[in-house]
Write a protein that holds these residues in place. Structure first.
Motif, PDB file in Angstrom:
ATOM      1  N   PHE A  93       3.549  -1.309  -1.542  1.00 54.02           N
ATOM      2  CA  PHE A  93       3.500  -0.023  -0.864  1.00 54.02           C
ATOM      3  C   PHE A  93       2.951  -0.212   0.546  1.00 54.02           C
ATOM      4  O   PHE A  93       2.373  -1.262   0.874  1.00 54.02           O
ATOM      5  CB  PHE A  93       2.629   0.983  -1.641  1.00 54.02           C
ATOM      6  N   ALA A 101      -3.573   9.275   4.922  1.00 50.02           N
ATOM      7  CA  ALA A 101      -4.178   8.267   4.058  1.00 50.02           C
ATOM      8  C   ALA A 101      -5.697   8.295   4.131  1.00 50.02           C
ATOM      9  O   ALA A 101      -6.376   7.917   3.164  1.00 50.02           O
ATOM     10  CB  ALA A 101      -3.661   6.878   4.431  1.00 50.02           C
ATOM     11  N   TYR A 108      -7.033   5.370  -0.878  1.00 49.95           N
ATOM     12  CA  TYR A 108      -5.621   5.383  -1.247  1.00 49.95           C
ATOM     13  C   TYR A 108      -5.237   4.151  -2.061  1.00 49.95           C
ATOM     14  O   TYR A 108      -4.346   4.205  -2.912  1.00 49.95           O
ATOM     15  CB  TYR A 108      -4.735   5.514   0.007  1.00 49.95           C
ATOM     16  N   ARG A 109      -5.886   3.022  -1.849  1.00 50.69           N
ATOM     17  CA  ARG A 109      -5.592   1.839  -2.657  1.00 50.69           C
ATOM     18  C   ARG A 109      -5.965   2.060  -4.122  1.00 50.69           C
ATOM     19  O   ARG A 109      -5.180   1.755  -5.035  1.00 50.69           O
ATOM     20  CB  ARG A 109      -6.342   0.618  -2.111  1.00 50.69           C
ATOM     21  N   VAL A 112      -3.502   4.591  -5.719  1.00 49.10           N
ATOM     22  CA  VAL A 112      -2.214   4.007  -6.071  1.00 49.10           C
ATOM     23  C   VAL A 112      -2.342   3.114  -7.297  1.00 49.10           C
ATOM     24  O   VAL A 112      -1.464   3.106  -8.177  1.00 49.10           O
ATOM     25  CB  VAL A 112      -1.641   3.232  -4.867  1.00 49.10           C
ATOM     26  N   ILE A 147       5.477   6.801  -9.433  1.00 47.32           N
ATOM     27  CA  ILE A 147       4.335   6.518  -8.560  1.00 47.32           C
ATOM     28  C   ILE A 147       4.525   7.141  -7.185  1.00 47.32           C
ATOM     29  O   ILE A 147       3.572   7.604  -6.557  1.00 47.32           O
ATOM     30  CB  ILE A 147       4.132   4.990  -8.449  1.00 47.32           C
ATOM     31  N   ASP A 148       5.766   7.169  -6.721  1.00 43.17           N
ATOM     32  CA  ASP A 148       6.025   7.620  -5.350  1.00 43.17           C
ATOM     33  C   ASP A 148       5.862   9.133  -5.187  1.00 43.17           C
ATOM     34  O   ASP A 148       5.525   9.596  -4.095  1.00 43.17           O
ATOM     35  CB  ASP A 148       7.441   7.207  -4.938  1.00 43.17           C
ATOM     36  N   ALA A 151       2.252   9.892  -4.373  1.00 43.74           N
ATOM     37  CA  ALA A 151       1.783   9.056  -3.266  1.00 43.74           C
ATOM     38  C   ALA A 151       2.271   9.564  -1.918  1.00 43.74           C
ATOM     39  O   ALA A 151       1.656   9.261  -0.885  1.00 43.74           O
ATOM     40  CB  ALA A 151       2.222   7.607  -3.468  1.00 43.74           C
ATOM     41  N   TRP A 154      -0.245  11.462  -0.046  1.00 41.16           N
ATOM     42  CA  TRP A 154      -1.370  10.666   0.468  1.00 41.16           C
ATOM     43  C   TRP A 154      -0.981   9.877   1.711  1.00 41.16           C
ATOM     44  O   TRP A 154      -1.775   9.055   2.187  1.00 41.16           O
ATOM     45  CB  TRP A 154      -1.846   9.688  -0.601  1.00 41.16           C
ATOM     46  N   VAL A 156       1.416   7.636   1.751  1.00 39.67           N
ATOM     47  CA  VAL A 156       1.754   6.304   1.261  1.00 39.67           C
ATOM     48  C   VAL A 156       3.171   6.351   0.710  1.00 39.67           C
ATOM     49  O   VAL A 156       3.558   7.307   0.019  1.00 39.67           O
ATOM     50  CB  VAL A 156       0.761   5.838   0.176  1.00 39.67           C
ATOM     51  N   THR A 157       3.948   5.311   0.976  1.00 36.93           N
ATOM     52  CA  THR A 157       5.305   5.186   0.461  1.00 36.93           C
ATOM     53  C   THR A 157       5.389   3.936  -0.403  1.00 36.93           C
ATOM     54  O   THR A 157       4.982   2.850   0.022  1.00 36.93           O
ATOM     55  CB  THR A 157       6.332   5.093   1.603  1.00 36.93           C
ATOM     56  N   ILE A 158       5.907   4.111  -1.616  1.00 32.25           N
ATOM     57  CA  ILE A 158       6.079   2.982  -2.525  1.00 32.25           C
ATOM     58  C   ILE A 158       7.357   2.255  -2.146  1.00 32.25           C
ATOM     59  O   ILE A 158       8.452   2.830  -2.184  1.00 32.25           O
ATOM     60  CB  ILE A 158       6.135   3.461  -3.988  1.00 32.25           C
TER      61      ILE A 158
END
Length: 284
Positions: A93, A101, A108-109, A112, A147-148, A151, A154, A156-158
Motif C-alpha cells: 500500500f 493519513a 495508518y500503518r 492497515v 481492505i481498500d 483505507a 485514511w 491510503v490506497t491498497i
C-alpha cells in the motif's frame, strides 16, 4: 560607539542565523510535509525540496509516499468445508493523501495491518480449501477490495494483496497425498489399458496381413534373429515355424501311403478268436 554597533550587528546576525537554521526544513523527493500551526492543519502541503516554517509556532510532519510492504501475520481459521488452516499474506500500500493519513487516523500503518488481519480471517471463513490452494488470484482480489474500502478514507490506497502460504494439518496432507497417488495410479491403469487395446488392434491387422502373405512371417522371423544377434549373446534361441513342421509331416506321410505291398505276402488279417493272430499264407 562603533564597537557597540559591531557587537549588536554580530548578535543580530547570530540570532538571524539561528532563526533560519531552526526554520529551515528539507523535504525529500518521496516525502510530503504536513504543517500544523498552533495545532491547526495548514491547507498547503509542502512539496519536496527546501522549505521554511515559523519556529516555535509551526510543526512540520513528514509523510512517506513510497509503497510499503507489510507482512500480515498468519491467521488460523476454519474454511467453509470445515478444514482448519493457517494463512499468511502480504499487503502493498501507499499514502495518496498525506494530510488524511495524519489527521483521519492515529497510525495508518497499524490500521492497515489490523484491517488486513480481520479481512484475511473473513476470507478464510468464506472460502473452501480447494479455492485457497488453486484459485488464489480471485481471493487476492476479494481481499484487496475488503481492505481498500476503509483505507481510502485514511488517505491510503491498497496497491496489491498476495496470499503467501497456506499451512494444512498433517492428517490433511496425508489424505491429500493418498488421493493424489490414487488418482495417478488410476490414470496409469487407464493409459496401460488403452495401450493394450491399440496394440491388440495393430497385432490383429498384422496377423491378417501375414496370413495373406506367408513369406512375411519368414521375413519377420529373420528380422527377429538379426535383432537378437545384435545383442552379442552367447545363447541364441531360434523359433521354429509350425508351418515348416506341418510341411515335413505331409512330405513323410505321402511316400508311405503310395508304397505297394510285397508280392506273395497277403495283408495281415485279424481273426475273431484273438487279436494279432493270422492264417498262414497259401502258396499256389
Amino acid at each position: 560607539m562603533v564597537e557597540e554597533l559591531v557587537t549588536a550587528g554580530v548578535a543580530l546576525a547570530s540570532v538571524g542565523a539561528v532563526y533560519v537554521m531552526s526554520a529551515a526544513r528539507v523535504v525529500k523527493q518521496y516525502e510530503r510535509g504536513v504543517v500544523f500551526r498552533l495545532g491547526r492543519l495548514r491547507p498547503q502541503v509542502r512539496e519536496p525540496g527546501f522549505t521554511m516554517i515559523v519556529p516555535l509556532v509551526d510543526r512540520l510532519q513528514k509523510v512517506n509516499l513510497q509503497i510499503v510492504t507489510m507482512p500480515v501475520p498468519a491467521q488460523e481459521g476454519i474454511t467453509r468445508d470445515n478444514v482448519t488452516v493457517r494463512v499468511d499474506a502480504v499487503v502493498y500500500f501507499k499514502v495518496t493523501s498525506a494530510a488524511d493519513a495524519i489527521v483521519r487516523v492515529e497510525d495508518y500503518r497499524f490500521a492497515v495491518s489490523q484491517m488486513a488481519q480481520t479481512s484475511l480471517r473473513s476470507i478464510i471463513g468464506k472460502s473452501e480449501l480447494d479455492d485457497l490452494l488453486s484459485d488464489r488470484e480471485k481471493l487476492n482480489q476479494g481481499l484487496e477490495l475488503m481492505i481498500d474500502s476503509p483505507a481510502v478514507e485514511w488517505g491510503v490506497t491498497i496497491d496489491r494483496v498476495e496470499i503467501k502460504d497456506v499451512s494444512l494439518p498433517e492428517t490433511m496432507k496425508r489424505s491429500m497425498a493418498r488421493q493424489a497417488e490414487a488418482d495417478r495410479e488410476r490414470r496409469a491403469r487407464v493409459i496401460n489399458a488403452d495401450a493394450e487395446l491399440q496394440a491388440s488392434k495393430k497385432l490383429a491387422e498384422a496377423a491378417q496381413q501375414m496370413s495373406e502373405q506367408p513369406a512375411a512371417l519368414q521375413l519377420r522371423l529373420l528380422q527377429t534373429v538379426v535383432a537378437v544377434a545384435a545383442e552379442k549373446n552367447s545363447t541364441l534361441v531360434l523359433p521354429f515355424p509350425v508351418e515348416l513342421l506341418r510341411f515335413l509331416e505331409r512330405a513323410q506321410v505321402a511316400p508311405v501311403q503310395g508304397t505297394p505291398p510285397a508280392q506273395g505276402v497277403p495283408p495281415v488279417q485279424g481273426t475273431p478268436g484273438g487279436a494279432g493272430m493270422s492264417e498262414p499264407p497259401v502258396v499256389p
